[in-house]
Structures are given as structure tokens and as C-alpha cells.
Write a protein that holds these residues in place. Sequence first.
Motif, short mmCIF file in Angstrom:
data_model
loop_
_atom_site.label_atom_id
_atom_site.label_comp_id
_atom_site.label_asym_id
_atom_site.label_seq_id
_atom_site.Cartn_x
_atom_site.Cartn_y
_atom_site.Cartn_z
N ARG A 1 5.23 -1.53 -10.21
CA ARG A 1 5.08 -0.35 -9.34
C ARG A 1 3.75 0.37 -9.61
N ALA A 2 3.32 0.35 -10.84
CA ALA A 2 2.08 1.05 -11.18
C ALA A 2 0.89 0.46 -10.44
N TYR B 1 6.04 -18.34 2.00
CA TYR B 1 6.81 -17.31 1.30
C TYR B 1 6.31 -15.94 1.73
N LEU B 2 7.24 -15.16 2.26
CA LEU B 2 6.90 -13.85 2.82
C LEU B 2 7.29 -12.75 1.84
N CYS B 3 6.34 -11.91 1.56
CA CYS B 3 6.58 -10.74 0.71
C CYS B 3 7.00 -9.60 1.63
N VAL B 4 8.04 -8.90 1.27
CA VAL B 4 8.60 -7.89 2.17
C VAL B 4 8.87 -6.60 1.41
N ALA B 5 8.45 -5.49 1.98
CA ALA B 5 8.73 -4.18 1.42
C ALA B 5 9.63 -3.43 2.39
N LYS B 6 10.60 -2.76 1.84
CA LYS B 6 11.53 -2.00 2.68
C LYS B 6 11.07 -0.56 2.72
N SER C 1 0.80 -1.22 0.00
CA SER C 1 0.00 0.00 0.00
C SER C 1 0.84 1.27 0.00
N ASN C 2 2.08 1.17 0.46
CA ASN C 2 2.91 2.36 0.56
C ASN C 2 3.70 2.56 -0.73
N SER C 3 3.26 3.52 -1.51
CA SER C 3 3.90 3.76 -2.81
C SER C 3 5.34 4.24 -2.67
N ALA C 4 5.72 4.67 -1.46
CA ALA C 4 7.08 5.15 -1.23
C ALA C 4 8.05 4.01 -0.92
N SER C 5 7.54 2.81 -0.79
CA SER C 5 8.44 1.68 -0.54
C SER C 5 9.46 1.58 -1.65
N GLN C 6 10.70 1.35 -1.26
CA GLN C 6 11.77 1.41 -2.24
C GLN C 6 12.22 0.04 -2.76
N SER C 7 12.31 -0.89 -1.84
CA SER C 7 12.88 -2.19 -2.19
C SER C 7 11.93 -3.29 -1.76
#
Lengths: 111, 115
Positions: free
Chosen positions: A66-67, A86-91, A26-32
Motif C-alpha cells: 500500500r505504501a 493477467y488483469l490487475c484490478v482495484a475495487k 494511482s487511487n490510494s483510496a482503493s480498498q480491495s
Amino acid sequence: RKEVEQDPGPFNVPEGATVAFNCTYSNSASQSFFWYRQDCRKEPKLLMSVYSSGNEDGRFTAQLNRASQYISLLIRDSKLSDSATYLCVAKKDDSWGKLQFGAGTQVVVTP
Amino acid sequence: GAVVSQHPSRVICKSGTSVKIECRSLDFQATTMFWYRQFPKQSLMLMATSNEGSKATYEQGVEKDKFLINHASLTLSTLTVTSAHPEDSSFYICSAVQGAVDTQYFGPGTRLTVL
């Protein structure tokens, strides 16, 4: 709303088949972004990073959109040893490099 | 590869007691360590960020007086669950970051059961 959402599964996959699943963030600012693998009652282990151009590591292919803010993981020629969560991870985009984990997608590979 | 250890791996304690969990980076100096908690079938939830020599930064909703974190050296961080209650029973996992490197290396976790 959770920052990283995943279908919990389980995905029951015959050995040798291909399985694919997504997660959304949900956070569009997530980078990695990353995929981690977690076995029952164990710590998570990094499976692979996810790049915008898509990347492959052996039988595993990861994609980032990303879109639409989703990440996918595809496993080809599934092995019994691929059974895991399997864990999906956003930095997060902060100086600490905090990781935001999804709840995981369970994959069960059957003989 | 970088190795992170945790001790103990499993602990069972009575309600009201305090439990200390150690997280060590064995072959590198960790500028930052993270503490997570994971309940069954849920995601890892970040509890706090710990930097050597400074106070830990706690996530919203995590009581700093209940979960005491000490990062006394570049290879050791401790989490103390004070006055533990059954609802604190969980899987506690630490991770460590080496310098400016992105990758977090996870410890094997500590399973806490409070009776």
C-alpha cells in the motif's frame, strides 16, 4: 494517467520456471485488489484476491504494497495452461463496488 | 458457482442498425449488473452500472442515449447499442453481483462487429 497500470509483456516463460510481475494503482483510496485471468477472446475470471499480508493459492502468490501502491503476482512452476493475460484490478471505494481494470500482462509459457 | 450468461455471443450488423445484448444471472438474483467494453489489447472499461428497477448510472464519456440499458428484473439486464457504427465494434461483457457479496461474476461476452 491510468488508474491501474501494468506492463503489457509478453513475458515468455519456460515451462517450470517462475515469473513475477507487478501493477501500480494511482487511487490510494482503493480498498480491495484482485488478479483476474483472461484467455484470448474470453471473459475475465477471478484468479485470486490480494491481501495486505500477502496470500498464496497453490502456485500463485499475490502481494500488496500500500505504501508504494503496487500489487504483484508470482507464478511458480509455470504450466503451459498458465498462458493468458493477467488483469490487475482495484475495487473503487464506492457503494457500487466498481472495478478498475488494468490492461493486462500477457504471459506465454513455452515448452 | 454463480453463472452469468450473455446472448448473443457474437453479432455482425450493418451500420445504423440497433443491437440488443442480454445478460442473465442464471442461478442467483443480481442486485447490480455492470456493463463493460473491451477493445483489442486494452483493459475492460466500465460503461455503466445497472440496478434493478432504476435508471442506469453511466460512466463519464458514455452516451446514455446510444447505449440503452434496461434492468427489468433481478436476473436480466439488456444493453442496446442504438444506431451502431463501426467504431462501436468491440467486446461487450456484463457482470453481476449477488446481494452484498463483493464478487462480480462475468458473462462470457458478446463480440459485436459493425460493418
